[in-house]
Structure formats: structure tokens, C-alpha cells
Design a protein around this motif. Structure first.
Motif, PDB file in Angstrom:
ATOM      1  N   LEU A  98       0.818  -1.342  -0.133  1.00 46.76           N
ATOM      2  CA  LEU A  98      -0.188   0.011   0.117  1.00 46.76           C
ATOM      3  C   LEU A  98       0.732   1.033  -0.109  1.00 46.76           C
ATOM      4  N   VAL A  99       0.449   2.173  -0.645  1.00 48.96           N
ATOM      5  CA  VAL A  99       1.229   3.737  -0.947  1.00 48.96           C
ATOM      6  C   VAL A  99      -0.040   4.809  -0.319  1.00 48.96           C
ATOM      7  N   ALA A 100       0.443   5.969  -0.075  1.00 44.27           N
ATOM      8  CA  ALA A 100      -0.355   7.050   0.056  1.00 44.27           C
ATOM      9  C   ALA A 100      -1.117   7.484  -1.068  1.00 44.27           C
ATOM     10  N   GLY A 101      -2.376   7.621  -1.108  1.00 46.36           N
ATOM     11  CA  GLY A 101      -3.216   8.068  -2.229  1.00 46.36           C
ATOM     12  C   GLY A 101      -3.869   9.531  -1.928  1.00 46.36           C
ATOM     13  N   PRO A 102      -4.628   9.908  -2.650  1.00 46.61           N
ATOM     14  CA  PRO A 102      -5.150  11.161  -2.790  1.00 46.61           C
ATOM     15  C   PRO A 102      -6.156  11.241  -1.292  1.00 46.61           C
ATOM     16  N   HIS A 103      -6.390  12.411  -0.900  1.00 42.54           N
ATOM     17  CA  HIS A 103      -7.480  12.648   0.003  1.00 42.54           C
ATOM     18  C   HIS A 103      -7.183  11.850   1.446  1.00 42.54           C
ATOM     19  N   GLY A 104      -5.766  11.598   1.398  1.00 41.08           N
ATOM     20  CA  GLY A 104      -5.240  11.061   2.841  1.00 41.08           C
ATOM     21  C   GLY A 104      -5.635   9.387   2.916  1.00 41.08           C
ATOM     22  N   THR A 105      -5.893   9.034   1.845  1.00 40.69           N
ATOM     23  CA  THR A 105      -6.164   7.663   1.625  1.00 40.69           C
ATOM     24  C   THR A 105      -4.943   6.705   1.638  1.00 40.69           C
ATOM     25  N   THR A 106      -5.097   5.373   1.646  1.00 40.79           N
ATOM     26  CA  THR A 106      -3.912   4.557   1.603  1.00 40.79           C
ATOM     27  C   THR A 106      -4.572   3.618   0.431  1.00 40.79           C
ATOM     28  N   PRO A 108      -3.321   0.432  -3.194  1.00 42.51           N
ATOM     29  CA  PRO A 108      -2.455  -0.423  -3.758  1.00 42.51           C
ATOM     30  C   PRO A 108      -1.528   0.486  -4.710  1.00 42.51           C
ATOM     31  N   ASP A 109      -0.228  -0.022  -4.839  1.00 45.62           N
ATOM     32  CA  ASP A 109       0.640   0.672  -5.451  1.00 45.62           C
ATOM     33  C   ASP A 109       0.223   0.591  -7.047  1.00 45.62           C
ATOM     34  N   GLU A 110       0.894   1.579  -7.958  1.00 47.66           N
ATOM     35  CA  GLU A 110       0.592   1.528  -9.385  1.00 47.66           C
ATOM     36  C   GLU A 110       0.724   0.465 -10.120  1.00 47.66           C
ATOM     37  N   ASP A 111       1.621  -0.693  -9.648  1.00 42.83           N
ATOM     38  CA  ASP A 111       1.907  -1.840 -10.329  1.00 42.83           C
ATOM     39  C   ASP A 111       0.822  -2.954 -10.192  1.00 42.83           C
ATOM     40  N   ALA A 112      -0.116  -2.817  -9.196  1.00 42.60           N
ATOM     41  CA  ALA A 112      -1.355  -3.647  -8.656  1.00 42.60           C
ATOM     42  C   ALA A 112      -2.514  -3.739  -9.808  1.00 42.60           C
ATOM     43  N   PRO A 113      -2.577  -4.957 -10.393  1.00 43.93           N
ATOM     44  CA  PRO A 113      -3.488  -4.955 -11.340  1.00 43.93           C
ATOM     45  C   PRO A 113      -5.039  -4.715 -10.972  1.00 43.93           C
ATOM     46  N   CYS A 114      -5.793  -4.105 -11.911  1.00 49.08           N
ATOM     47  CA  CYS A 114      -7.221  -3.777 -11.304  1.00 49.08           C
ATOM     48  C   CYS A 114      -8.073  -4.952 -11.881  1.00 49.08           C
TER      49      CYS A 114
END
Length: 199
Positions: A98-106, A108-114
Motif C-alpha cells: 500500500l502507498v499514500a493516495g489522494p485525500h489522505g487515503t491508502t 495499492p501501488d501503481e503496479d497492482a492489477p485492477c
């Protein structure tokens, strides 16, 4: 027509109730919900999407871990960085990813598949007897659920977040069910037969 002040006042009151819960109660409620979801793990179709709890939300981390232990793929929300209010759900099996996201969220990182979930566990500020969910007001979940209407929608909430009536708008997506520390609440015909939950 719903006035913004109506929802704002209700949101503030319910968040205050949620924040009044002590750490022991938060842990007990999360464990109860995890047990309820583990009991239906074998009936779930497709990946299950959850969230990273914040602001006293009912924490689904134990529930997601229990589902993974039974072979169910679990997802977490990933918000867009471009201001588009876009949300997707990405695979996450380990919190170290997990990485920091917008609005103070946490998130998955950019490599995690959707992936597209078959069931979505939604955080909420409040839930009423009709299945109307009150969120933070950003609309991320309503927009996503409108794009994926076949996914089952289950709100996770503490009992103190149940409201007599939550004003709704045309774009608000109703819940199929809610799950609290006390058990299931059913709002429609489609969730209960699919999940085969008794009681």
C-alpha cells in the motif's frame, strides 16, 4: 429536494457517534463482521472489494484476510491522481504493497492489477432501513457502482451508524445489504439468495 445542510448535519452527527467508540469496541465489531463474512466465503462469486478503514470506519482488514485464507481474491480501491474522481479496484494481498493516495487515503501501488469485483464492501457514515447509504460526499462509490451494477453492494457499519432516514438523490446507489456487529440487514431480493445466508 434535499438541502446540502441536511446531509451535512446528519453526517456530522453520525461521524461523532462513530468516533466515540473505544478501541476495544472497534476491534470487537471488526471481528464479528469478519466471522460473518468468513461463513459465506464459499458462496462468493468473483473477487471481493473492501477498503482501508479511516475515521473510525468499521475495519474490514480481518474480514479480507479471512477471505484470502479461503482462496477468495480481495481488492482495494485505487483513486485517480488527475482530479477526475475516478476509482478502480486493484488486487492487494499484502498491506506492505500500500502507498499514500489522494485525500489522505491508502491504496495499492501503481503496479497492482485492477479487477472487477463480484461483491463490494462499502464504508459508510450512515445506513438507513431502506438501504440508503451516506458516505463522505465524494461520490466515488456511487459512480463506480453505477458502472458495475451487477456487483453486490454491502455496506459495513457499526450499529451506532444506523439512521432512521437518510435523504437520497437520484445518483445514490442503494445497498443490497448491510453488515454490522449485530448481523445482517437486508434491503432487496437479490443478495440473500446469492449469499445463502441463514437467519
Amino acid at each position: 429536494m434535499t438541502r446540502p445542510s441536511d446531509k451535512s448535519a446528519l453526517r456530522a452527527a453520525l461521524r461523532s457517534k462513530r468516533r466515540s467508540l473505544d478501541p476495544s469496541s472497534l476491534q470487537t465489531h471488526a471481528a464479528s463482521v469478519a466471522d460473518s463474512l468468513a461463513a459465506i466465503a464459499d458462496t462468493l462469486a468473483g473477487p471481493v472489494a473492501g477498503y482501508v478503514a479511516m475515521d473510525g470506519e468499521l475495519d474490514p482488514a480481518n474480514a479480507l484476510a479471512a477471505l484470502r485464507a479461503r482462496g477468495v481474491a480481495t481488492l482495494l480501491p485505487k483513486l485517480g491522481e488527475d482530479g477526475s474522481k475516478h476509482m478502480a479496484f486493484a488486487v492487494c494481498d499484502d498491506v506492505t504493497q500500500l502507498v499514500a493516495g489522494p485525500h489522505g487515503t491508502t491504496q495499492p501501488d501503481e503496479d497492482a492489477p485492477c479487477l472487477t469485483p463480484g461483491l463490494i464492501l462499502l464504508p459508510c457514515v450512515g445506513i438507513d432501513a431502506r438501504g440508503t447509504r451516506l458516505g463522505f460526499g465524494g461520490g466515488y462509490y456511487d459512480r463506480y457502482c453505477a458502472r458495475q451494477p451487477s456487483a453486490l453492494r454491502i455496506a459495513l457499519a457499526h450499529d451506532c451508524q444506523r439512521a432512521a432516514h437518510i435523504p437520497d438523490e437520484d445518483w445514490d446507489m442503494p445497498m443490497d445489504a448491510a453488515l454490522t456487529e449485530s448481523g445482517w440487514l437486508w434491503f432487496g431480493a437479490r443478495a440473500r439468495p446469492l449469499l445463502r445466508v441463514r437467519g
